[in-house]
Scaffold this motif. Structure first.
Motif, PDB file in Angstrom:
ATOM      1  N   ASP A 153       0.833  -1.207   0.000  1.00  0.00           N
ATOM      2  CA  ASP A 153       0.000   0.000   0.000  1.00  0.00           C
ATOM      3  C   ASP A 153       0.866   1.255   0.000  1.00  0.00           C
ATOM      4  N   GLN A 154       1.927   1.235   0.789  1.00  0.00           N
ATOM      5  CA  GLN A 154       2.814   2.392   0.871  1.00  0.00           C
ATOM      6  C   GLN A 154       3.543   2.618  -0.453  1.00  0.00           C
ATOM      7  N   GLU A 155       3.957   1.537  -1.089  1.00  0.00           N
ATOM      8  CA  GLU A 155       4.674   1.657  -2.361  1.00  0.00           C
ATOM      9  C   GLU A 155       3.757   2.167  -3.473  1.00  0.00           C
ATOM     10  N   ILE A 156       2.520   1.699  -3.483  1.00  0.00           N
ATOM     11  CA  ILE A 156       1.574   2.173  -4.495  1.00  0.00           C
ATOM     12  C   ILE A 156       1.272   3.654  -4.284  1.00  0.00           C
ATOM     13  N   ALA A 157       1.180   4.074  -3.027  1.00  0.00           N
ATOM     14  CA  ALA A 157       0.965   5.497  -2.734  1.00  0.00           C
ATOM     15  C   ALA A 157       2.131   6.333  -3.263  1.00  0.00           C
ATOM     16  N   LYS A 158       3.345   5.816  -3.150  1.00  0.00           N
ATOM     17  CA  LYS A 158       4.521   6.529  -3.669  1.00  0.00           C
ATOM     18  C   LYS A 158       4.466   6.623  -5.194  1.00  0.00           C
ATOM     19  N   ILE A 159       4.007   5.553  -5.833  1.00  0.00           N
ATOM     20  CA  ILE A 159       3.876   5.573  -7.293  1.00  0.00           C
ATOM     21  C   ILE A 159       2.859   6.636  -7.711  1.00  0.00           C
ATOM     22  N   GLN A 160       1.737   6.687  -7.002  1.00  0.00           N
ATOM     23  CA  GLN A 160       0.719   7.696  -7.307  1.00  0.00           C
ATOM     24  C   GLN A 160       1.281   9.110  -7.177  1.00  0.00           C
ATOM     25  N   GLN A 161       2.010   9.352  -6.100  1.00  0.00           N
ATOM     26  CA  GLN A 161       2.584  10.680  -5.883  1.00  0.00           C
ATOM     27  C   GLN A 161       3.607  11.016  -6.964  1.00  0.00           C
ATOM     28  N   LYS A 162       4.358  10.017  -7.371  1.00  0.00           N
ATOM     29  CA  LYS A 162       5.369  10.223  -8.414  1.00  0.00           C
ATOM     30  C   LYS A 162       4.717  10.721  -9.704  1.00  0.00           C
ATOM     31  N   TYR A 163       3.656  10.051 -10.119  1.00  0.00           N
ATOM     32  CA  TYR A 163       3.000  10.439 -11.366  1.00  0.00           C
ATOM     33  C   TYR A 163       2.175  11.712 -11.206  1.00  0.00           C
ATOM     34  N   LEU A 164       1.676  11.942  -9.999  1.00  0.00           N
ATOM     35  CA  LEU A 164       0.916  13.167  -9.762  1.00  0.00           C
ATOM     36  C   LEU A 164       1.815  14.390  -9.919  1.00  0.00           C
ATOM     37  N   LYS A 165       3.062  14.267  -9.479  1.00  0.00           N
ATOM     38  CA  LYS A 165       4.022  15.358  -9.653  1.00  0.00           C
ATOM     39  C   LYS A 165       4.314  15.609 -11.129  1.00  0.00           C
ATOM     40  N   GLU A 166       4.138  14.582 -11.940  1.00  0.00           N
ATOM     41  CA  GLU A 166       4.338  14.714 -13.383  1.00  0.00           C
ATOM     42  C   GLU A 166       3.036  15.070 -14.097  1.00  0.00           C
ATOM     43  N   THR A 210     -10.415   7.607  -7.515  1.00  0.00           N
ATOM     44  CA  THR A 210      -9.627   6.516  -8.064  1.00  0.00           C
ATOM     45  C   THR A 210     -10.328   5.195  -7.774  1.00  0.00           C
ATOM     46  N   VAL A 211     -10.522   4.405  -8.809  1.00  0.00           N
ATOM     47  CA  VAL A 211     -11.161   3.098  -8.670  1.00  0.00           C
ATOM     48  C   VAL A 211     -10.065   2.040  -8.630  1.00  0.00           C
ATOM     49  N   ILE A 212     -10.119   1.173  -7.624  1.00  0.00           N
ATOM     50  CA  ILE A 212      -9.071   0.176  -7.410  1.00  0.00           C
ATOM     51  C   ILE A 212      -9.672  -1.223  -7.483  1.00  0.00           C
ATOM     52  N   SER A 213      -9.050  -2.073  -8.279  1.00  0.00           N
ATOM     53  CA  SER A 213      -9.465  -3.472  -8.385  1.00  0.00           C
ATOM     54  C   SER A 213      -8.270  -4.353  -8.033  1.00  0.00           C
ATOM     55  N   THR A 214      -8.469  -5.280  -7.098  1.00  0.00           N
ATOM     56  CA  THR A 214      -7.391  -6.177  -6.668  1.00  0.00           C
ATOM     57  C   THR A 214      -7.840  -7.624  -6.819  1.00  0.00           C
ATOM     58  N   VAL A 215      -6.999  -8.428  -7.459  1.00  0.00           N
ATOM     59  CA  VAL A 215      -7.288  -9.852  -7.649  1.00  0.00           C
ATOM     60  C   VAL A 215      -6.083 -10.656  -7.169  1.00  0.00           C
ATOM     61  N   ASN A 216      -6.336 -11.669  -6.346  1.00  0.00           N
ATOM     62  CA  ASN A 216      -5.281 -12.558  -5.854  1.00  0.00           C
ATOM     63  C   ASN A 216      -5.215 -13.813  -6.718  1.00  0.00           C
ATOM     64  N   VAL A 217      -3.999 -14.222  -7.038  1.00  0.00           N
ATOM     65  CA  VAL A 217      -3.792 -15.405  -7.877  1.00  0.00           C
ATOM     66  C   VAL A 217      -2.891 -16.384  -7.128  1.00  0.00           C
ATOM     67  N   GLY A 218      -3.397 -17.578  -6.889  1.00  0.00           N
ATOM     68  CA  GLY A 218      -2.600 -18.625  -6.261  1.00  0.00           C
ATOM     69  C   GLY A 218      -1.994 -19.527  -7.325  1.00  0.00           C
TER      70      GLY A 218
END
Length: 251
Positions: A153-166, A210-218
């Protein structure tokens, strides 16, 4: 089918309830205008009514999101697809290169997981202004007992901020979490079924969430098959269909 009817009934009751509250608030404002002559008191009633209306709408929207999420899950489970033969995921050492060949970039990696992402123009929403779709693939170490890791979750938030700055606004995120499983027991099945359809916090001044979809794959190597909760016959949205098709390409 009983679950679906129950959800539809719950949706109807909530809709009728909020309509009743809105009508009551509107009636109160009209009554204040007719029977109260003091402008200051009228103003206070109008202000209170508007605040109450905002609260009702916000509360109703959050509740409808939860009901919609539950409805999606019930209908997907009622039309669940079977295991998918593994192709690219047979050898875990080949996955990083395969992901890179599909345009994914490695963002973070440690002993617990590796996170890859790619950003593209929204392939479904072709509006004139740019909308971006973020796709994330998380390769969870098989030694982990869960699919969901806090640091993701923290890493995805960083990705969002990175692109938001761009100045690249992400409107949708499709997250795929893959993990090798040794035993396909009930506990593991329950973890795989923990798929999510979420929306970021909503208010009247920022309706584009922002719409978020998460799918787990075993990845069940004993049977050379990937197991996930999905449906080929029921599609809640075009984005869900796109997400499932992209996962099949990864598998």
């Amino acid at each position: 089918m009983n679950d679906i009817k129950r959800i539809n009934r719950k949706f109807l009751f909530n809709l009728l309830g909020v309509l009743g509250l809105v009508i009551a608030i509107a009636f109160g404002m009209i009554a204040a205008n007719i029977w109260i002559e003091d402008f200051n008191i009228q103003f206070l009633i109008y202000l209170f009514s508007l605040i109450l209306l905002l609260f009702v709408i916000t509360f109703f929207k959050a509740k409808m999101d939860r009901i919609t999420q539950l409805s999606y899950l019930v209908k997907i489970r009622a039309n669940q697809g079977g295991p998918i033969p593994m192709k690219h995921t047979k050898n875990p050492d080949d996955m990083p290169e395969y992901l890179k060949s599909l345009g994914y970039e490695l963002f973070a990696q440690d002993l617990e997981h590796a996170l890859y992402h790619r950003l593209n123009r929204d392939p479904i929403d072709n509006r004139t202004f740019k909308r971006y779709l973020l796709e994330v693939v998380v390769l969870v170490n098989q030694r982990q007992n869960v699919f969901y890791l806090e640091q993701v979750d923290q890493e995805i938030a960083k990705i969002q901020q990175k692109y938001l700055k761009e100045h690249m606004r992400i409107y949708r995120m499709l997250i795929t979490q893959m993990k090798e499983i040794g035993i396909l027991d009930d506990h593991t099945k329950d973890q795989i079924k923990e798929i999510l359809f979420l929306r970021s916090n909503w208010d009247l001044f920022r309706p584009n969430r922002t719409v978020i979809s998460t799918v787990n794959v075993g990845l069940y190597r004993a049977e050379s098959a990937a197991v996930m909760l999905y449906s080929d016959t029921y599609r809640p949205s075009l984005y869900y269909e796109y997400h499932i098709n992209e996962i099949k390409k990864l598998i």
